[in-house]
Design a protein around this motif. Sequence first.
Motif, PDB file in Angstrom:
ATOM      1  N   THR A 244      15.199  -0.799   5.037  1.00 32.96           N
ATOM      2  CA  THR A 244      15.745  -0.238   3.808  1.00 32.96           C
ATOM      3  C   THR A 244      16.116  -1.371   2.866  1.00 32.96           C
ATOM      4  O   THR A 244      16.905  -2.258   3.225  1.00 32.96           O
ATOM      5  CB  THR A 244      16.987   0.625   4.100  1.00 32.96           C
ATOM      6  N   TYR A 245      15.553  -1.341   1.680  1.00 31.60           N
ATOM      7  CA  TYR A 245      15.798  -2.371   0.664  1.00 31.60           C
ATOM      8  C   TYR A 245      16.647  -1.775  -0.448  1.00 31.60           C
ATOM      9  O   TYR A 245      16.296  -0.736  -1.008  1.00 31.60           O
ATOM     10  CB  TYR A 245      14.466  -2.877   0.112  1.00 31.60           C
TER      11      TYR A 245
ATOM     12  N   MET B  46       0.844  -1.187   0.000  1.00 32.75           N
ATOM     13  CA  MET B  46       0.000   0.000   0.000  1.00 32.75           C
ATOM     14  C   MET B  46       0.885   1.244   0.000  1.00 32.75           C
ATOM     15  O   MET B  46       1.986   1.235   0.540  1.00 32.75           O
ATOM     16  CB  MET B  46      -0.928   0.005   1.213  1.00 32.75           C
ATOM     17  N   GLY B  47       0.386   2.298  -0.623  1.00 31.72           N
ATOM     18  CA  GLY B  47       1.099   3.553  -0.684  1.00 31.72           C
ATOM     19  C   GLY B  47       0.368   4.635   0.083  1.00 31.72           C
ATOM     20  O   GLY B  47      -0.621   4.371   0.775  1.00 31.72           O
TER      21      GLY B  47
ATOM     22  N   THR C  13      17.198   2.446  -3.906  1.00 31.01           N
ATOM     23  CA  THR C  13      16.914   2.147  -2.509  1.00 31.01           C
ATOM     24  C   THR C  13      15.459   2.458  -2.208  1.00 31.01           C
ATOM     25  O   THR C  13      14.958   3.515  -2.604  1.00 31.01           O
ATOM     26  CB  THR C  13      17.821   2.975  -1.577  1.00 31.01           C
ATOM     27  N   ARG C  14      14.785   1.533  -1.557  1.00 35.43           N
ATOM     28  CA  ARG C  14      13.375   1.733  -1.204  1.00 35.43           C
ATOM     29  C   ARG C  14      13.192   1.515   0.292  1.00 35.43           C
ATOM     30  O   ARG C  14      13.855   0.672   0.891  1.00 35.43           O
ATOM     31  CB  ARG C  14      12.471   0.748  -1.955  1.00 35.43           C
ATOM     32  N   GLU C  15      12.282   2.261   0.874  1.00 34.28           N
ATOM     33  CA  GLU C  15      11.913   2.045   2.259  1.00 34.28           C
ATOM     34  C   GLU C  15      10.595   1.272   2.300  1.00 34.28           C
ATOM     35  O   GLU C  15       9.609   1.677   1.697  1.00 34.28           O
ATOM     36  CB  GLU C  15      11.752   3.373   3.004  1.00 34.28           C
TER      37      GLU C  15
ATOM     38  N   PRO D 239       7.681   5.675   0.877  1.00 29.16           N
ATOM     39  CA  PRO D 239       7.778   4.336   1.463  1.00 29.16           C
ATOM     40  C   PRO D 239       6.535   3.506   1.150  1.00 29.16           C
ATOM     41  O   PRO D 239       5.425   4.029   1.108  1.00 29.16           O
ATOM     42  CB  PRO D 239       7.889   4.616   2.969  1.00 29.16           C
ATOM     43  N   LEU D 240       6.745   2.222   0.906  1.00 27.21           N
ATOM     44  CA  LEU D 240       5.641   1.307   0.667  1.00 27.21           C
ATOM     45  C   LEU D 240       5.315   0.567   1.954  1.00 27.21           C
ATOM     46  O   LEU D 240       6.205   0.028   2.610  1.00 27.21           O
ATOM     47  CB  LEU D 240       5.992   0.296  -0.425  1.00 27.21           C
TER      48      LEU D 240
END
Length: 284
Positions: free
Chosen positions: A267-268, A168-169, A241-243, A182-183
């Motif tokens: 953190t991905y 979800m966003g 980088t994604r959170e 962030p997702l």
Amino acid sequence: YRELYTRWLQLGVFLPMFRSHGSETPREPWNFGEPGTPYYDAILAAIQMRYRLLPCIYSQAGLVSLRGASFIKPVAFEYPADANTHDLKTQLLFGQDMMISPVLTPMDFGPKSTPLTGVPKTREVYLPEGAWVDFWTGKPEAGHRTITCDAPLARMPIHVRAGSIIPMGPAEQYAGEHADAPLEIRIYPGADGTYLLYEDAGEGWGYEHGEYSLIPMRWDDQARKLTIKARQGTFPGMAQTREFKIVLVSSSAGKGIDPPDNALSVTYQGQEMTVNSSGSSGRP
């Protein structure tokens, strides 16, 4: 009309196109009341839910394009051995994991806007075999039975299959307003599950030439461990980088459309990593 329009919008959240068409009759939320009044708030909640679910809806669109998946389908398509689903015409599945049960009868007003009294604001929902979770309450529900669900104006019954992973966003003013936000990754416990997060540039035809990414995820229910596998593919403008905000759904976390207060932020960076329900994360 106000009640019917509101129920249309709630179902429309899960359709490929979410549009309000017509002529001569105003359809903007402010034509149905002021903030804080029932119809305005219910319509706004449906619109916000659509935006919150865009990562899930967009991923499903990717699977429709890449693998011939379906946005929506009859419940019997997923449960052909269950005779109770064969003539189940008032429910549908979004993807494979979300049971959508639209409200199809009036509860507030009859013909000519005559107020209705004594009409229960509930509807019956059939859940096939397996374990399910109420989207609004986080309450687990056993399958292979019919249950009675609350269906006030502000919501229609939604159940998520145990083991599901739902991204979800944020609630936005327009699609893509916060492209790198962030997702929130909701995990519905009770069974093992997998998910494939699809992303691309959002505009243009690059996806037809392989410009997209896939992030496989796997939930091990017994170990209470989420594995986010290595990203596959790339596209112009992709964030390296994604959170992710991981939420294990329960009666006190990850229910409804409101963002949870107790999500675990990780953190991905595109490589495989694991996240335990204890809150620890790491890379194999």
